[in-house]
Each structure stands twice: as C-alpha cells, then as structure tokens.
Design an enzyme around this catalytic site. Structure first.
Site, PDB file in Angstrom:
ATOM      1  N   ARG A 130      35.914  33.144  44.492  1.00 38.15           N
ATOM      2  CA  ARG A 130      35.856  32.856  43.059  1.00 38.15           C
ATOM      3  C   ARG A 130      37.295  32.786  42.572  1.00 38.15           C
ATOM      4  O   ARG A 130      38.219  33.012  43.354  1.00 38.15           O
ATOM      5  CB  ARG A 130      35.060  33.950  42.319  1.00 38.15           C
ATOM      6  CG  ARG A 130      35.737  35.307  42.359  1.00 38.15           C
ATOM      7  CD  ARG A 130      34.963  36.330  41.533  1.00 38.15           C
ATOM      8  NE  ARG A 130      35.633  37.628  41.572  1.00 38.15           N
ATOM      9  CZ  ARG A 130      35.122  38.738  41.062  1.00 38.15           C
ATOM     10  NH1 ARG A 130      33.943  38.725  40.484  1.00 38.15           N
ATOM     11  NH2 ARG A 130      35.795  39.858  41.127  1.00 38.15           N
ATOM     12  N   ASN A 168      36.507  35.175  32.845  1.00 42.09           N
ATOM     13  CA  ASN A 168      36.322  36.554  33.312  1.00 42.09           C
ATOM     14  C   ASN A 168      37.645  37.096  33.830  1.00 42.09           C
ATOM     15  O   ASN A 168      38.302  36.440  34.648  1.00 42.09           O
ATOM     16  CB  ASN A 168      35.292  36.598  34.449  1.00 42.09           C
ATOM     17  CG  ASN A 168      34.898  38.023  34.801  1.00 42.09           C
ATOM     18  OD1 ASN A 168      34.386  38.747  33.944  1.00 42.09           O
ATOM     19  ND2 ASN A 168      35.154  38.431  36.025  1.00 42.09           N
ATOM     20  N   GLU A 169      38.020  38.232  33.347  1.00 39.06           N
ATOM     21  CA  GLU A 169      39.214  38.919  33.863  1.00 39.06           C
ATOM     22  C   GLU A 169      40.335  37.932  34.188  1.00 39.06           C
ATOM     23  O   GLU A 169      40.741  37.794  35.350  1.00 39.06           O
ATOM     24  CB  GLU A 169      38.854  39.752  35.098  1.00 39.06           C
ATOM     25  CG  GLU A 169      37.958  40.927  34.784  1.00 39.06           C
ATOM     26  CD  GLU A 169      37.784  41.881  35.973  1.00 39.06           C
ATOM     27  OE1 GLU A 169      37.989  41.463  37.125  1.00 39.06           O
ATOM     28  OE2 GLU A 169      37.443  43.049  35.738  1.00 39.06           O
ATOM     29  N   GLU A 322      32.854  46.404  31.531  1.00 41.27           N
ATOM     30  CA  GLU A 322      32.386  46.625  32.906  1.00 41.27           C
ATOM     31  C   GLU A 322      32.829  47.987  33.389  1.00 41.27           C
ATOM     32  O   GLU A 322      33.969  48.406  33.157  1.00 41.27           O
ATOM     33  CB  GLU A 322      33.022  45.610  33.872  1.00 41.27           C
ATOM     34  CG  GLU A 322      32.506  44.222  33.803  1.00 41.27           C
ATOM     35  CD  GLU A 322      33.198  43.353  34.865  1.00 41.27           C
ATOM     36  OE1 GLU A 322      33.681  43.895  35.881  1.00 41.27           O
ATOM     37  OE2 GLU A 322      33.265  42.144  34.657  1.00 41.27           O
ATOM     38  N   GLU A 370      29.418  40.876  46.895  1.00 41.98           N
ATOM     39  CA  GLU A 370      29.301  42.177  46.236  1.00 41.98           C
ATOM     40  C   GLU A 370      27.953  42.843  46.495  1.00 41.98           C
ATOM     41  O   GLU A 370      27.463  43.620  45.682  1.00 41.98           O
ATOM     42  CB  GLU A 370      29.588  42.012  44.750  1.00 41.98           C
ATOM     43  CG  GLU A 370      31.037  41.590  44.568  1.00 41.98           C
ATOM     44  CD  GLU A 370      31.500  41.505  43.130  1.00 41.98           C
ATOM     45  OE1 GLU A 370      32.597  41.997  42.821  1.00 41.98           O
ATOM     46  OE2 GLU A 370      30.755  40.928  42.319  1.00 41.98           O
ATOM     47  N   HIS A 373      28.026  46.508  46.172  1.00 41.57           N
ATOM     48  CA  HIS A 373      28.521  47.077  44.908  1.00 41.57           C
ATOM     49  C   HIS A 373      27.327  47.626  44.129  1.00 41.57           C
ATOM     50  O   HIS A 373      26.295  46.968  44.012  1.00 41.57           O
ATOM     51  CB  HIS A 373      29.219  45.982  44.104  1.00 41.57           C
ATOM     52  CG  HIS A 373      30.045  46.494  42.966  1.00 41.57           C
ATOM     53  ND1 HIS A 373      29.493  47.071  41.849  1.00 41.57           N
ATOM     54  CD2 HIS A 373      31.384  46.527  42.787  1.00 41.57           C
ATOM     55  CE1 HIS A 373      30.470  47.423  41.017  1.00 41.57           C
ATOM     56  NE2 HIS A 373      31.631  47.115  41.567  1.00 41.57           N
TER      57      HIS A 373
HETATM   58  C1  GAL Z   1      35.283  42.959  38.221  1.00 41.07           C
HETATM   59  C2  GAL Z   1      34.633  41.603  38.002  1.00 41.07           C
HETATM   60  C3  GAL Z   1      33.162  41.640  38.275  1.00 41.07           C
HETATM   61  C4  GAL Z   1      32.879  42.363  39.550  1.00 41.07           C
HETATM   62  C5  GAL Z   1      33.478  43.736  39.486  1.00 41.07           C
HETATM   63  C6  GAL Z   1      33.217  44.574  40.706  1.00 41.07           C
HETATM   64  O1  GAL Z   1      36.632  42.825  38.447  1.00 41.07           O
HETATM   65  O2  GAL Z   1      34.861  41.150  36.694  1.00 41.07           O
HETATM   66  O3  GAL Z   1      32.667  40.325  38.315  1.00 41.07           O
HETATM   67  O4  GAL Z   1      33.417  41.646  40.610  1.00 41.07           O
HETATM   68  O5  GAL Z   1      34.866  43.623  39.346  1.00 41.07           O
HETATM   69  O6  GAL Z   1      33.809  45.849  40.590  1.00 41.07           O
END
Ligand code: GAL
Length: 680
Positions: A130, A168-169, A322, A370, A373
C-alpha cells in the site's frame, strides 16, 4: 441508496465545531476502521448486529477501497458502498467516509510508472503493498482527485456520513524525478533566486554551489554526508507536498457541498509531517496511537502524544482514530494487550482530551498482510474475552457523555516543533545520543508522575497564561520564539531550558558566539563548547559545589562548557575536564541545564519551577495517572497494586455510579472518572 441533504447548519463552522456537534449528538465516539469490501455480504449483517451490541457509534469506511471502487481506470463500483452506508445508517452508526487515495490500484503504476515512489537509492517501489504513490506525480494527484471528487459528490448528502477522512496516515517520501521537479518549484518559491538559496544553504562548503534551481536534487544517496540545509528543506517540502495532496482532496469534498468535518489521521511525533502546519487544515485533530503493551513506560509515553494531539487542536477535543484492541503485527515480537489494558488505554485518551475512541480495525482480517493484527472482533468471534472487553468499553464510554467537550486546563507549556527536531536529528553532531523526543519524554514523564497537566506549544506561539514554560530541547529558536520566552519571563512565568537549545538558525546553520545565542541574556550564562560525555557520565555537585556523601546526581550524554554571566550556580560538574564549571544555573526565574542531568537533578529543578502549580490530586501515588478534564477527575491505575487517593468529598464515579468518600481506592488496572455531585 438512502438520500438526504447536506446539513446547511454545519456549513462554514469554525474548526472543531462540527466535531463538537457530532459528539454532543452521539457522546464519546466509539468504533474503528471498517473494511466490508473484504467480506461477503452475510458478514455485514453480523457486523452491524455486533456493532450495536458493543455500542459502536462510528466507523471509518473505505480507507483502502480504491481498487474495489475503480477496478478499471475510470469505472465506478458504488453499489456495495451504497449498501454498506445504508446498512450502517439503518443501524444508527455514523460513518467517517475515507477517500481511498492512500493505496492506488496496481493499474495506476502500470499506466503511469512515475506515480510509484523512488527511494533515496533510486529504487522505484512496486505495487503489491500500500502507499505506493509519489505525492508529486501529477497522474497520481489527478487520479486521486477524481475518485475523491466522485466519492464526495455521491455521498456528501448521505445521512450516515458524519465525517470525512482524507487518505490515511500521510507519510510518503519520494526522491524520484517527480519529487525533484516539485522540490525545485518549492525552493524557487521559498528563495526567489538561486543566489539566495546558495547563501541559505551555504553551498560554498564542499563545492556545492548551484547554477540554477534545475541543478538541484532531492537528498538522494551521495558518497558522504549531505548538506544539512538541503535535507532540512526537503523535510519541509515533503510535509508541504503531502499537505497539498490532503488539501486538494479536502477542497474537492467541500466543493461537492459536503458540510461534515474533514480530517486525516496524524501519527503523533511522526517525523515526515510537521503537524503544527497541518493542524490548521484539519477540522478535528485525529491521531493514531499504538503504545507497546510490552513496555512498562508506555502509559507515560503515550500521555505525551495525547497532550500533543490536544495541543495541536488548541485544546479542543480530538479523536483517537486508531489504536490496537490487542496485539499489532508489525513489531518483531507482538505482545497482546489484555482487555483491561485496552480499556485503560482508551480511558487515558479520553482523560487527555479525546472525544472519540476508535480502533484499527473492527473485524480482524482473515487474509492479507495484517491477518495477525488484532481487531475489536477477533478471528475467534464474539464469544471471546477480547470482544467482551470491547463491549465493556462501549458501555463505559457511553457513561462518559458528561465529559464530552471538556477541556484540560494546563498551566505548564512544553516547547516542541518539527523544524527543530529535524535540524537536531541531522548526522554529524556532538552526539547522536541526544534525542529530542527522548528528552521531551523524560521531562513530560516528570510532570505526568506529578499529575500536572501540560500543553505542547510550538516555539513562537503565545505563552501568556502559562505559569511554567519548559524547553527540554529546542535546537532552533528563532527570534519570535526567543522574544516570546522573554515576554513570558517578564510576565512572571518560570522557565526551564535544557541543553543544546537555541543552537541553530532556520537553515540549520550554527549561531556563532557564546551559546545559546538567542537565550543567553535570559539565562544569565553562556557556553563555548558542546561536550559529548563518557558512557558513565560525570558526577555533579549540589548545591554548595562540594559533593556531599554518595550522590546520584550525574550528567550524561551531553554537557556544555558554561560560565555564568549573572546567574547563580545550582550545581557544578564534580569531575573531569569540566570540574568546577556550572552545570545547572538559575537567573531570576529562569533555570538552565547545561547538561542532560539525572532524574534526581531534573526532579529538583522541576519541583522548584513548578512550585504553586497543583497536580490533579494533592499527592499522586506511584503508578497512578491523574488528570482533570472539565469537571471530571480521571484516576487511572497503571500500576500493580491498589492505591489510595485524596479526592473531593461526595464525588461520583461515572463508570460505576458509586459515590466516594474523601479517599478513593483505585484497584490495579482500574480507573475512576469522578465528578463532584452536590448532595441532594
Ligand atoms: C496504521 C494504519 C492502519 C493499520 C494499522 C496497524 O498505521 O493506518 O491501516 O495498518 O497501522 O497497526
């Protein structure tokens, strides 16, 4: 698709107002990233039912859905998203709708290879992960703008959509030809002439004089050290360029008639984005926070990040966009977070000003990078401790509605900015052991342990109203910042300044003369040399100049060869070449630390400077975090034993509804949110 009309009452609201209205309506927002495109339709029904059960009120949809929305260039697949938004709306769940621009589909890189970023070694990064975009590539920007515009036009009036989330970020860096072109344009704008740039970068050093802007490159891999002024400007450029991407999409959303707040998720002390400048563009500060459950000092360290998030929005409530429900999957070794820890972390964010607590992500992915995760709803489903923890948190947050909109009133300001951090992080300096953020964390930790609320403030910003101003390490102090410190001192603020501050100008060039040039009148002392210290540091003598018995007072990492010019000496070096020289001084109400000092010395200085500034409770037991927000007193026990705390008589714990006497007992891993209730 359900249709509505954009809420005209939301149009043109001041920053934070739209978010304030949303939270006034919904209470503390609770939810997470929701990626329904990764699941079959049957799962969506289960999702919304479980969201309801857990008290979820708010989900972010579409962050990485570009290739689902636009599988072929120019096509649009809206049907699934129509259905998802309708479903969420029918279940009373508000949506933060994301532009999917953080992850372009593979076809974009195939049709326009220049949209793929290039690293400092000249390697073009491939699709297949990504974030594979070059922020300056026109073809990327145009494609991102088209999809963002179409998305906004389609959903601006959808009643589920209560917020917009751009990309995003933001954190891509590109050293390729597209970046080079844009960097040159940015430099032209900043300097006007190549002569001015050569002067600012002092390109006489090492024969770097440029004939023309067209000769300039991003700081790509070179045989040896790069010009630090070039690198510093490239940092600024990268942040501005990403911000331009954000702004283009934000403006497209507004043009569509959307009136909801627009934001993107920042990442605390993330090095590639100067969040002070970005903050001006965000309707609400949203931040992603992933404290490491394996690190005992995580609660203390994340408190600093949370204070930054609040301060970026000028004290307004912010949104924890998040966090992880349990383990992340990107550390080498990932410890889970207990449901109790997850709850405490979440309440901590609310204590420090968040009006929303969200997670990455709602449902744990079964596939993709992920897949390990954690999420609010784990692979094992709802019959799990983890999901029960999520339900408990949802119920807790619902009880915290009285806290919504409340402010944290800080009397202490701590200076920090990105340009100083960038400039101080360049290689080839007295020591690379002196780290801006580590110093900030140490000083902030001392305040955290005292329950003293702290704002993070950009150098140069208005300091009036603060009783104490802390400058742990501001490497660049420009004239406006020095003037503001003088004004604050004249107005009676107490100021503590750490070593290696006020060293360089805005181009990273050293200010010549006895240091710190912009501050030496204020501190009544000055230095002639920065001195890296041996591994075990140097002993300090306090306060008479004679070591009294065994002392733990030490200087480590970095010291300064100081002399006083009017200040009194509070500690001297007790050994080595610096023996007898001042290490800690005080000039009126300005303390100066001429070295990185041990915790005990730092604590003594801060105790003096903080005299009269009260903590959230009179005495903070070890392990307890105490924060006042609005009328609520948050007590969070991060320790392993129960603690007793003096609290106002007749307080009620919002989490349990129970009243307390003058002394509250907080069990380990537990929290209380007390508000004073008059007896009826
Ligand atoms: C962030 C991201 C998310 C996900 C998350 C996992 O940096 O915005 O999409 O990847 O980390 O910790």
């Amino acid at each position: 698709m359900i249709t509505g009309a954009p809420d005209p009452g939301m149009a043109g609201l001041a920053a934070g107002e739209g978010f304030a209205r949303l939270c006034a309506d919904r209470g503390v927002l609770f939810g997470g990233d929701y990626n329904p495109e990764q699941w079959p339709r049957e799962t969506w029904r289960e999702d919304v039912a479980l969201m309801r059960r857990a008290g979820v009120t708010f989900v972010t949809v579409g962050v990485f859905s570009w290739s689902t929305l636009e599988p072929e260039p120019g096509t649009r697949e809206w049907a699934w998203l129509d259905e998802v938004l309708d479903l969420l709306h029918e279940h009373g769940i508000a949506v933060d709708l994301a532009t999917p621009t953080a992850s372009p589909p593979p076809w974009l890189g195939i049709l326009h290879p220049e949209t793929l970023p290039v690293d400092r070694d000249g390697v073009r990064l491939a699709a297949g992960s990504r974030n594979q975009f070059a922020p300056s590539a026109r073809a990327y920007r145009d494609a991102a703008l088209r999809i963002a515009t179409d998305l906004a036009e389609r959903y601006a009036a959808h009643p589920a959509v209560r917020m917009w989330h751009v990309g995003n970020e933001f954190g891509q860096i590109d050293y390729g030809d597209e970046a080079a072109r844009a960097f040159r344009g940015w430099l032209r704008e900043r300097y006007g002439s190549i002569a001015a740039l050569n002067e600012a970068w002092d390109t006489r050093v090492w024969s770097q004089g440029y004939r023309d802007f067209d000769d300039i490159l991003p700081p790509r891999r070179a045989p040896y050290l790069l010009n630090p002024a070039q690198t510093l400007d490239f940092h600024r450029f990268t942040s501005d360029e990403l911000r331009a991407c954000f702004r283009e999409q934000r403006d497209a959303i507004r043009r569509s008639g959307a009136t909801q707040p627009i934001t993107t998720n920042l990442m605390g002390f993330f090095p590639l984005v100067d969040a002070w400048s970005w903050a001006e563009d965000l309707d609400v500060i949203a931040d992603d926070q992933y404290p490491d459950p394996a690190a005992p000092d995580s609660p203390q360290r994340i408190a600093l990040v949370q204070d930054l998030a609040r301060s970026l929005g000028d004290g307004r409530p912010w949104l924890l966009m998040e966090q992880a429900a349990s383990a992340v999957s990107w550390r080498p070794h990932n410890l889970p977070k207990s449901p109790g820890r997850m709850r405490l972390d979440s309440l901590q964010a609310v204590a420090r000003g968040a009006d929303g607590v969200c997670f990455f992500q709602w449902r744990q992915a079964r596939a993709g990078a992920e897949r390990f995760h954690s999420a609010m709803l784990p692979h094992a489903g709802a019959d799990t401790d983890a999901f029960r923890g999520v339900e408990r948190l949802g119920a807790d947050l619902a009880r915290l509605r009285p806290v919504v909109g409340g402010r944290v009133d800080a009397r202490v300001a701590m200076l920090f900015d990105w340009q100083g951090w960038w400039a101080a992080s360049e290689p080839a300096r007295p020591t690379t052991r002196h780290d801006t953020i580590a110093q900030l964390e140490r000083w902030h930790g001392a305040l955290w342990r005292r329950g003293v609320a702290t704002d993070i403030v950009r150098p140069g910003a208005d300091l009036s109203g603060y009783e104490v101003v802390l400058v742990p390490h501001s490497y660049v102090i420009e004239d406006d910042a020095a003037d503001e410190l003088r004004r604050a001192a004249a107005a009676g603020a107490r100021i503590v300044i750490g070593p290696f501050s006020g060293v360089a100008d805005a181009h990273g060039a050293i200010l010549t003369g006895r240091s710190p040039v912009p501050l030496r009148d204020l501190i009544g002392a000055s230095g002639e040399e920065w001195v890296g210290l041996p591994d075990d540091g140097l002993a300090l003598a306090l306060p008479s100049g004679e070591p009294t018995g065994p002392s733990t007072a030490r200087a480590t990492i970095l010291a300064e060869r100081l002399r006083t010019d009017g200040a009194e000496v509070l500690a001297t070096f007790a050994e080595g070449d610096l023996a007898g020289r001042p290490a800690v001084t005080r000039h009126g109400a300005v303390w100066y630390l001429g070295a990185v000092v041990s915790e005990d010395v730092l604590a003594t200085v801060l105790d003096e400077a903080l005299a009269g500034v009260s903590g959230a409770v009179p005495h903070v037991p070890e392990g307890l975090e105490a924060v006042r927000r609005g009328g609520a007193l948050f007590l969070l026990n991060h320790g392993e034993s129960a603690v007793d705390v003096d609290v106002p008589e007749g307080s009620e714990d919002l989490l349990t509804g129970q009243r307390t006497s003058r002394r509250a007992k907080v069990a380990p891993g537990e929290a209380m949110v007390l508000i004073e209730r008059r007896r009826t």
